[in-house]
Design a protein around this motif. Structure first.
Motif, PDB file in Angstrom:
ATOM      1  N   UNK A 146       0.797  -1.215   0.000  1.00 25.00           N
ATOM      2  CA  UNK A 146       0.000   0.000   0.000  1.00 25.00           C
ATOM      3  C   UNK A 146       0.828   1.263   0.000  1.00 25.00           C
ATOM      4  N   UNK A 147       2.094   1.153   0.384  1.00 32.73           N
ATOM      5  CA  UNK A 147       2.927   2.351   0.465  1.00 32.73           C
ATOM      6  C   UNK A 147       4.094   2.253  -0.510  1.00 32.73           C
ATOM      7  N   UNK A 148       4.521   3.412  -0.973  1.00 30.69           N
ATOM      8  CA  UNK A 148       5.621   3.456  -1.938  1.00 30.69           C
ATOM      9  C   UNK A 148       6.974   3.327  -1.256  1.00 30.69           C
ATOM     10  N   UNK A 149       7.103   2.388  -0.403  1.00 32.16           N
ATOM     11  CA  UNK A 149       8.367   2.296   0.332  1.00 32.16           C
ATOM     12  C   UNK A 149       9.132   1.039  -0.057  1.00 32.16           C
ATOM     13  N   UNK A 150       8.471  -0.063   0.024  1.00 31.08           N
ATOM     14  CA  UNK A 150       9.171  -1.315  -0.254  1.00 31.08           C
ATOM     15  C   UNK A 150       8.399  -2.097  -1.301  1.00 31.08           C
ATOM     16  N   UNK A 151       9.101  -2.891  -2.053  1.00 29.29           N
ATOM     17  CA  UNK A 151       8.501  -3.733  -3.090  1.00 29.29           C
ATOM     18  C   UNK A 151       7.950  -4.990  -2.444  1.00 29.29           C
ATOM     19  N   UNK A 152       6.689  -5.281  -2.684  1.00 36.07           N
ATOM     20  CA  UNK A 152       6.096  -6.438  -2.020  1.00 36.07           C
ATOM     21  C   UNK A 152       5.513  -7.434  -3.017  1.00 36.07           C
ATOM     22  N   UNK A 153       5.847  -7.307  -4.280  1.00 36.75           N
ATOM     23  CA  UNK A 153       5.338  -8.260  -5.250  1.00 36.75           C
ATOM     24  C   UNK A 153       4.531  -7.582  -6.349  1.00 36.75           C
ATOM     25  N   UNK A 154       4.408  -8.279  -7.493  1.00 37.81           N
ATOM     26  CA  UNK A 154       3.771  -7.703  -8.674  1.00 37.81           C
ATOM     27  C   UNK A 154       2.261  -7.880  -8.643  1.00 37.81           C
ATOM     28  N   UNK A 155       1.551  -6.822  -9.058  1.00 34.59           N
ATOM     29  CA  UNK A 155       0.092  -6.943  -9.121  1.00 34.59           C
ATOM     30  C   UNK A 155      -0.515  -5.956 -10.111  1.00 34.59           C
ATOM     31  N   UNK A 156      -1.677  -6.327 -10.674  1.00 35.39           N
ATOM     32  CA  UNK A 156      -2.458  -5.413 -11.508  1.00 35.39           C
ATOM     33  C   UNK A 156      -3.605  -4.805 -10.715  1.00 35.39           C
ATOM     34  N   UNK A 157      -3.601  -5.104  -9.415  1.00 30.18           N
ATOM     35  CA  UNK A 157      -4.728  -4.761  -8.569  1.00 30.18           C
ATOM     36  C   UNK A 157      -5.149  -3.295  -8.681  1.00 30.18           C
ATOM     37  N   UNK A 158      -4.158  -2.394  -8.686  1.00 31.44           N
ATOM     38  CA  UNK A 158      -4.470  -0.956  -8.664  1.00 31.44           C
ATOM     39  C   UNK A 158      -5.145  -0.507  -9.945  1.00 31.44           C
ATOM     40  N   UNK A 159      -4.750  -1.143 -11.035  1.00 32.81           N
ATOM     41  CA  UNK A 159      -5.384  -0.809 -12.319  1.00 32.81           C
ATOM     42  C   UNK A 159      -6.826  -1.286 -12.325  1.00 32.81           C
ATOM     43  N   UNK A 160      -7.016  -2.513 -11.805  1.00 30.42           N
ATOM     44  CA  UNK A 160      -8.378  -3.063 -11.746  1.00 30.42           C
ATOM     45  C   UNK A 160      -9.250  -2.171 -10.884  1.00 30.42           C
ATOM     46  N   UNK A 161      -8.681  -1.788  -9.745  1.00 32.48           N
ATOM     47  CA  UNK A 161      -9.421  -0.937  -8.816  1.00 32.48           C
ATOM     48  C   UNK A 161      -9.791   0.396  -9.475  1.00 32.48           C
ATOM     49  N   UNK A 162      -8.836   0.907 -10.207  1.00 31.53           N
ATOM     50  CA  UNK A 162      -9.012   2.178 -10.905  1.00 31.53           C
ATOM     51  C   UNK A 162     -10.200   2.119 -11.860  1.00 31.53           C
ATOM     52  N   UNK A 163     -10.256   0.991 -12.606  1.00 34.96           N
ATOM     53  CA  UNK A 163     -11.302   0.884 -13.609  1.00 34.96           C
ATOM     54  C   UNK A 163     -12.667   0.598 -13.001  1.00 34.96           C
ATOM     55  N   UNK A 164     -12.674   0.198 -11.743  1.00 35.25           N
ATOM     56  CA  UNK A 164     -13.953  -0.030 -11.099  1.00 35.25           C
ATOM     57  C   UNK A 164     -14.435   1.185 -10.321  1.00 35.25           C
ATOM     58  N   UNK A 165     -13.617   2.212 -10.304  1.00 38.54           N
ATOM     59  CA  UNK A 165     -13.967   3.416  -9.554  1.00 38.54           C
ATOM     60  C   UNK A 165     -14.644   4.402 -10.491  1.00 38.54           C
ATOM     61  N   UNK A 166     -15.903   4.688 -10.254  1.00 37.56           N
ATOM     62  CA  UNK A 166     -16.687   5.546 -11.146  1.00 37.56           C
ATOM     63  C   UNK A 166     -16.085   6.949 -11.253  1.00 37.56           C
ATOM     64  N   UNK A 167     -15.535   7.462 -10.157  1.00 40.60           N
ATOM     65  CA  UNK A 167     -14.955   8.811 -10.156  1.00 40.60           C
ATOM     66  C   UNK A 167     -13.798   8.916 -11.146  1.00 40.60           C
ATOM     67  N   UNK A 168     -12.941   7.879 -11.126  1.00 39.43           N
ATOM     68  CA  UNK A 168     -11.802   7.893 -12.042  1.00 39.43           C
ATOM     69  C   UNK A 168     -12.256   7.817 -13.486  1.00 39.43           C
ATOM     70  N   UNK A 169     -13.217   6.930 -13.723  1.00 38.16           N
ATOM     71  CA  UNK A 169     -13.715   6.760 -15.087  1.00 38.16           C
ATOM     72  C   UNK A 169     -14.307   8.063 -15.591  1.00 38.16           C
ATOM     73  N   UNK A 170     -14.991   8.750 -14.671  1.00 39.40           N
ATOM     74  CA  UNK A 170     -15.605  10.016 -15.061  1.00 39.40           C
ATOM     75  C   UNK A 170     -14.545  11.064 -15.384  1.00 39.40           C
ATOM     76  N   UNK A 171     -13.488  11.094 -14.557  1.00 41.60           N
ATOM     77  CA  UNK A 171     -12.405  12.049 -14.800  1.00 41.60           C
ATOM     78  C   UNK A 171     -11.739  11.768 -16.135  1.00 41.60           C
ATOM     79  N   UNK A 172     -11.525  10.483 -16.406  1.00 42.66           N
ATOM     80  CA  UNK A 172     -10.912  10.107 -17.685  1.00 42.66           C
ATOM     81  C   UNK A 172     -11.807  10.536 -18.842  1.00 42.66           C
ATOM     82  N   UNK A 173     -13.115  10.279 -18.703  1.00 44.76           N
ATOM     83  CA  UNK A 173     -14.070  10.659 -19.740  1.00 44.76           C
ATOM     84  C   UNK A 173     -14.050  12.157 -19.986  1.00 44.76           C
ATOM     85  N   UNK A 174     -14.083  12.936 -18.895  1.00 41.43           N
ATOM     86  CA  UNK A 174     -14.059  14.393 -19.025  1.00 41.43           C
ATOM     87  C   UNK A 174     -12.793  14.846 -19.745  1.00 41.43           C
TER      88      UNK A 174
END
Lengths: 258, 371
Positions: free
Chosen positions: A35-63
């Motif tokens: 969760x923090x930008x301090x240490x590497x804890x393994x590879x994941x696409x989780x944040x991208x998935x989360x991003x695409x499920x967040x309506x606010x982000x999608x709206x900002x991208x659309x705008x």
């Protein structure tokens, strides 16, 4: 071929590291499962998935996309008209002032542009909205679009294509439609792409003139950062970066054509 | 006298404060090949652009077939141009380029195709219809430009240094071919070039331009044989230009004192704007000077002999150029001879004593000397 001395290589290496390492780190951490930008804890696409499920982000991208496309199309259209006037007429009163004034918004500090536009809209009793934002973006995108298109029209003029068309019986409009426009199209498109890129990543001017409720990507990132740099911000910034880079690449490929 | 195909009436044009054309008047008859010849910046291309409708004259009028077209745009004039850089449309193929004007006129596709094929056959490019412009050579592009201008059957074709970008051999071949096409179609050509040899080879008449005026207008032979100014004499072919004092002038004859030294009697030219006692420039063509290596017996044939020092001989292949000093002033004359002179030159040529043989009637009186 001369080989560069060691110190020069080290110096250049240092500069490029400084320029690109932060972006690299940011991109890397967008795939970090911690969760923090301090240490590497393994590879994941989780944040991208989360991003695409967040309506606010999608709206900002659309705008942002809607804004950048509108600004790009309008800038390219106006830029084509301005460039055509400058290429067509070798001399008219105030031509140099005309050409220079078009470029001023590109060099003006954005804070001043933002304050100026905001003052203007308030004084003119225009409610800040998506469309005031489009108008503002056209102001600073126009020089980029015009520069690209104008260079192409000037080189077309050198080759006397339009004169040849008129010589063969084409009216000015026919010559433009059948010869100048098809030949200038790559430059018009590439000018629009450049304008798109500039608009898409703009923060300062947008910050001043965006009405309440109009949230673009850069604005959203900024507001997110008040709560610290989360991996989601990294992921979003990475997307923004890639899109901008793709736009610039397209611009140079098209502008370099012929 | 029929109405000329083209008439220019004292055309003037300035760019900014620089006058480019200073009152050009010109007539071109149907089927005529007229060349506008001159150094760069003399106004020949601007004249062509005024005729084509690309420049509007500040003053003067343009008539095509008797109708004034001064204010008409290019697309309302029955003339087509072959541009110096060809200006072929890179987004269209060869056939589409040639058909461009026909399509604009709304000619049906079938008829247009026939005309395009004819035009391409005329310039020997049959079978090139679907090539891209970037796929053909410079010489072929030149032909496409010609076909594109010819296909609309204008009465007058304007050509702006059309062969300028071609190499010498191709250039020579195209000169003859252009001339043949012009004769075959009976078209009038106005041809701009700075190459005097090209002008002499192709033209019915040549207009020699200098600083925005026509210095001389006439048939190639007339211009070569009877130049009216030292500019024309020097620009068309090579010429020895000398100063001469007009010591006496009668109705038929002029007596000249060349370089204050040699007296010659020459026939009085038809036009002469100098009076007795004035100094004029005269021209003598190098091929009209005979170099003799031994003193000739004084002949009664009206030839003049001058002793001279030979300074240098330059072998040119088909001819030899000989530099001579016949005057005390040290002024050098050039003579060109086609005869083999190797033997008489005895290796080291410089300083050898020779004699020049000239025919006084070959001397051309030009303008008054500025000095």
């Amino acid at each position: 071929m001369r080989r560069a001395p060691g110190w020069l290589k080290a110096y250049c290496g240092g500069i490029y590291t400084f320029l690109y390492l932060p972006m690299g780190v940011m991109m890397a951490f967008s795939f970090n499962s911690a969760h923090r930008n301090v240490a590497w804890a393994g590879f994941t696409f989780r944040w991208y998935v989360k991003l695409f499920h967040d309506a606010q982000w999608a709206q900002a991208l659309g705008t942002s996309l809607e804004l950048a496309v509108s600004a790009a199309v309008i800038s390219a259209a106006l830029g084509l008209l301005a460039s055509y006037a400058m290429a067509r007429h070798s001399d008219f009163r105030g031509k140099r002032a005309y050409a220079s004034l078009l470029n001023v918004p590109m060099m003006m500090p954005e804070v001043i542009l933002g304050v100026g536009l905001l003052t203007f809209f308030v004084r003119a009793h225009l409610r800040l909205s998506f469309w005031t934002l489009v108008v503002s973006h056209v102001v600073f995108c126009l020089p980029y679009a015009t520069g690209t298109i104008r260079a192409r029209l000037m080189s077309l003029k050198q080759s006397s294509f339009e004169e040849a068309a008129m010589d063969l019986g084409a009216t000015e409009w026919q010559a433009f439609k059948r010869v100048t426009f098809p030949l200038a199209w790559p430059a018009i498109f590439s000018g629009a792409v450049l304008a798109f890129t500039v608009s898409f990543e703009d923060f300062v001017t947008t910050f001043f003139v965006a009405g309440i409720g109009t949230v673009t990507m850069p604005i959203k990132i900024y507001s997110m950062m008040k709560f610290g740099i989360t991996p989601e911000v990294n992921a979003l910034a990475t997307l923004l970066l890639l899109l901008t880079a793709a736009g610039l690449l397209a611009h140079y490929l098209l502008a370099g054509e012929r | 006298m029929p109405e000329p195909l083209l008439r220019l009436e004292s055309i003037s044009k300035s760019f900014g404060s620089t006058p480019i054309l200073k009152g050009i008047s010109l007539e071109v008859q149907a089927g005529e090949f007229l060349t506008l010849l001159g150094p760069s910046g003399c106004g020949k291309t601007t004249t062509l652009r005024v005729i084509g409708g690309f420049e509007h004259p500040d003053d003067g009028r343009v008539f095509l077939a008797g109708a004034e077209v001064t204010d008409l745009p290019p697309y309302r004039r029955d003339v087509h141009t072959v541009f110096q850089n060809y200006a072929l449309f890179p987004h269209l193929n060869v056939a589409e380029n040639v058909a461009f004007g026909l399509v604009l006129r709304g000619m049906p596709k079938g008829a247009a195709d026939v005309r395009v094929r004819e035009a391409l056959a005329l310039v020997k490019l049959s079978g090139f219809e679907s090539r891209r412009i970037s796929q053909i050579s410079g010489g072929q592009q030149q032909r496409v430009a010609l076909a594109r201008a010819l296909v609309g059957r204008p009465s007058l074709l304007l050509l702006d240094e059309p062969l300028g970008a071609l190499d010498l051999k191709l250039r020579k071949a195209m000169q003859l071919e252009l001339k043949a096409i012009q004769r075959k179609l009976g078209l009038a050509f106005i041809y701009v070039t700075h190459d005097q040899e090209e002008a002499l080879t192709m033209s019915d008449r040549i207009a020699v331009f200098n600083h925005g005026v026509i210095e001389q207008l006439g048939a190639p032979k007339d211009i070569y044989e009877h130049p009216r100014s030292s500019f024309v004499a020097d620009f068309i072919g090579a010429a020895n230009i000398l100063d001469a004092k007009l010591t006496r002038l009668t109705d038929t004859e002029a007596v000249l004192l060349l370089e204050n030294e040699v007296e010659l009697r020459v026939p009085r030219p038809k036009t002469l704007d100098a009076a007795e006692g004035e100094t004029v420039r005269v021209a003598l063509r190098p091929e009209r000077i005979e170099v003799l290596f031994s003193q000739a017996s004084a002949s009664a044939s009206g030839l003049t002999h001058l002793p001279a020092l030979l300074r240098e001989a330059v072998y040119l292949g088909s001819a030899t150029q000989i530099f001579l000093e016949p005057f005390k002033t040290g002024k050098t004359l050039v003579a060109t001879t086609m005869d083999p002179v190797e033997k008489q030159l005895n290796g080291n040529a410089s300083g050898q004593r020779v004699w020049l043989e000239i025919r006084p009637s070959d001397i051309r009186i030009l303008e008054r000397s500025a000095a």
